[in-house]
Design an enzyme around this catalytic site. Structure first.
Site, mmCIF file in Angstrom:
data_model
loop_
_atom_site.group_PDB
_atom_site.id
_atom_site.type_symbol
_atom_site.label_atom_id
_atom_site.label_comp_id
_atom_site.label_asym_id
_atom_site.label_seq_id
_atom_site.Cartn_x
_atom_site.Cartn_y
_atom_site.Cartn_z
ATOM 1 C CE LYS A 41 -4.448 1.448 2.111
ATOM 2 N NZ LYS A 41 -4.664 2.158 0.690
ATOM 3 N N GLY A 46 6.555 0.557 5.615
ATOM 4 C CA GLY A 46 7.457 -0.404 4.799
ATOM 5 C C GLY A 46 7.620 0.012 3.300
ATOM 6 C CB CYS A 47 4.675 0.452 0.661
ATOM 7 S SG CYS A 47 3.801 -1.056 1.292
ATOM 8 C CB THR A 48 6.827 5.049 2.632
ATOM 9 O OG1 THR A 48 5.529 5.369 2.576
ATOM 10 C CG2 THR A 48 7.585 6.583 2.534
ATOM 11 C CB SER A 51 8.581 3.646 -2.682
ATOM 12 O OG SER A 51 7.696 2.362 -3.025
#
Length: 158
Positions: A41, A46-48, A51
């Site tokens: 998401k 974690g995704c930030t 990325s």
């Protein structure tokens, strides 16, 4: 796009998908290596971090002839805001109907804080210049992961 799951050491069939910047078409990347990373998401810790890590190593990937594309179930609007907020130099594919997620078999039943639901298992795939899936990482932990992928991409370039 057929519904067959993509397997390691097989050619990934061409596909198109909605993405930031312009529609994504796999065949547009022929002749380059491609990192396809699936994440749960936009705008989550974690995704930030993942990325941003890809962004910070983007030039090194480019030098090894490798492009990066992120994939999640978020909307194009969410992706556009996420990419702008963190200055991501690569496209993000929106896969709300899970077509690509299912092709790469990244949808898993997850238990988060006592709630069970389906979601994307953080996974990364490396496709070589000929369109063959040559490496995959599943159940990824973000720290140190980008270095592993970059090393594998450089190996393809040798």
């Amino acid at each position: 796009m057929s519904e067959e799951t993509i397997q390691l050491n097989q050619t990934v069939p061409d596909f198109t998908a909605d993405a930031t910047v312009r529609p994504f078409r796999l065949s547009d990347y022929k002749g380059k290596n491609l990192v396809l990373y699936f994440y749960p998401k936009d705008n989550t810790p974690g995704c930030t971090a993942e990325s941003i890590d890809f962004r910070d190593h983007y030039q090194e990937f480019q030098q090894s002839g490798t492009e990066i594309v992120g994939v999640s179930r978020d909307s194009l609007k969410s992706h556009e805001n996420f990419a702008k907020k963190f200055d991501l130099p690569f496209p993000l594919i929106s896969d709300p109907d899970e077509t690509l997620c299912n092709r790469f078999n990244v949808m898993k039943t997850k238990n988060r804080y006592g709630k069970v639901g389906r979601g994307i298992e953080r996974s990364t795939f490396l496709i070589d210049r000929n369109g063959q899936l040559v490496k995959e990482w599943r159940g990824v932990k973000v720290p140190g992961h980008i270095g592993e992928i970059l090393e594998a991409a450089r190996e393809l370039d040798r």
